[in-house]
Design a protein around this motif. Structure first.
Motif, PDB file in Angstrom:
ATOM      1  N   SER A  77      24.722  30.643 -30.380  1.00 28.66           N
ATOM      2  CA  SER A  77      23.682  31.055 -30.982  1.00 28.66           C
ATOM      3  C   SER A  77      22.847  31.015 -31.272  1.00 28.66           C
ATOM      4  O   SER A  77      21.671  31.075 -32.524  1.00 28.66           O
ATOM      5  N   ALA A 101      18.132  35.118 -37.052  1.00 27.24           N
ATOM      6  CA  ALA A 101      19.173  34.270 -37.343  1.00 27.24           C
ATOM      7  C   ALA A 101      19.109  32.347 -37.413  1.00 27.24           C
ATOM      8  O   ALA A 101      19.728  31.996 -37.434  1.00 27.24           O
ATOM      9  N   THR A 165      24.652  36.567 -36.775  1.00 25.35           N
ATOM     10  CA  THR A 165      22.926  37.554 -36.560  1.00 25.35           C
ATOM     11  C   THR A 165      22.168  38.743 -37.452  1.00 25.35           C
ATOM     12  O   THR A 165      23.946  39.378 -38.631  1.00 25.35           O
ATOM     13  N   ASN A 253      14.689  42.346 -40.714  1.00 28.99           N
ATOM     14  CA  ASN A 253      14.874  40.765 -38.665  1.00 28.99           C
ATOM     15  C   ASN A 253      13.534  40.632 -38.814  1.00 28.99           C
ATOM     16  O   ASN A 253      12.582  41.054 -39.103  1.00 28.99           O
TER      17      ASN A 253
END
Length: 326
Positions: A77, A101, A165, A253
């Motif tokens: 991840s 993330a 995410t 993001n």
């Protein structure tokens, strides 16, 4: 007397020796960089973060007159590459590409081998991009309100690029604020989830804009709302969630650059300056804007605040929504 002279000589020698690392260190800073730099990208090649890192590496490398080699270290991840960077020598020759993330991972994982805020130093916040609620073009919903009627009538299937995410976070924010329940299906990346949405195997996705905009423009997917505070230039006709009645669904993001904690401030400032110049250059800013990014170019202090706020914000949401690591 001999003992006293010996003692004074020993003190003077020790002081002189203690200055050697400092003088050497100062020389290293002034001549930086004197060898190739490794730019760790904790994602596979070809992804959005990878593309941004390669653009910065090329442009900043020319300015610094040194090779900057992108090293893709995907896995765990995005923690594999981050941990590798965090444990690298703090000499300025290891850079790390990070995204939202990584801030979320600080609460998503209980046994991380590194701390984002303690073991890594912020250098530059490079760009942001919003997420978009998209459905298949065959879906009769033309607005967020019409979509929510569907979502309250039955439990819908939603895909994401993986647990924790940004697309998963957008999904959870939507569910939290709209008071709906959905069946989350994590995929290994954004492309596979989009493919299943295109094939009508999913009901919707809260997708990264750069990943879905091509399908939206081609009429294969319909965008119902964007998670940014303002409408995005690539999708000017698509309203924000706030305009559509859900102001709590605001999320962007981001991608940025960090280095191991303890890296000299002079080096961090030098790298930050070149990275910010690169992302704000006409060549790169136009290119990333066409992809769906908005160049930001924030320095170390401002980037540090962004990281701190996101770690706190998502710690609470991870808890409330019981978001689990994949």
């Amino acid at each position: 007397m001999i003992t006293r002279r010996f003692a004074l000589h020993a003190i003077a020698s020790a002081a002189a020796v203690s200055l050697v690392p400092s003088l050497s260190f100062a020389q290293d800073v002034s001549s930086y960089p004197s060898k190739p730099i490794r730019y760790i990208v904790p994602f596979p090649p070809g992804g959005l973060t990878d593309v941004m890192a390669r653009l910065i590496a090329l442009n900043a490398g020319m300015a610094l007159k040194q090779s900057i080699l992108v090293d893709n270290r995907a896995g765990a991840s995005a923690n594999l590459g981050a941990d590798l960077a965090a444990k690298s020598p703090p000499d300025g020759y290891t850079w790390l590409a990070i995204t939202l993330a990584h801030a979320v991972n600080q609460s998503l994982f209980t046994n991380l081998p590194y701390s984002l805020e303690k073991n890594l130093a912020p250098v530059a916040h490079l760009a942001t991009s919003p997420l978009v609620l998209v459905v298949n073009e065959s879906n009769p919903a033309k607005t967020l309100a019409e979509f929510l009627v569907q979502a309250r009538a039955k439990r819908l299937n939603a895909g994401s690029s993986g647990n924790g995410t940004p697309p998963h976070l957008g999904l959870e924010l939507l569910a939290l604020n709209a008071k709906i329940e959905v069946s989350h299906i994590p995929y290994k990346g954004g492309a596979p989830s989009l493919n299943d949405l295109l094939g009508s195997q999913l009901d919707f996705i809260v997708s990264n804009l750069p990943e879905c905009s091509t399908y939206v423009k081609a009429g294969k997917l319909r965008a119902l709302a964007v998670t940014s505070a303002k409408r995005h230039p690539l999708l000017p006709d698509v309203p924000t969630f706030a305009e559509s009645g859900l102001p709590g669904v605001e999320l962007e993001n981001w991608t940025g650059l960090m280095m191991p904690a303890g890296t000299p401030k002079a080096i961090i400032d030098k790298v930050a300056s070149e990275a910010i110049k690169s992302v704000k250059s006409r060549e790169i800013s136009d290119r990333v804007a066409a992809m769906g990014f908005t160049p930001t170019g924030l320095g170390p202090a401002e980037f540090g605040e962004v990281i701190k706020k996101d770690v706190i914000r998502w710690r609470e949401i991870v808890k409330v929504r019981n978001i689990q690591a994949g």
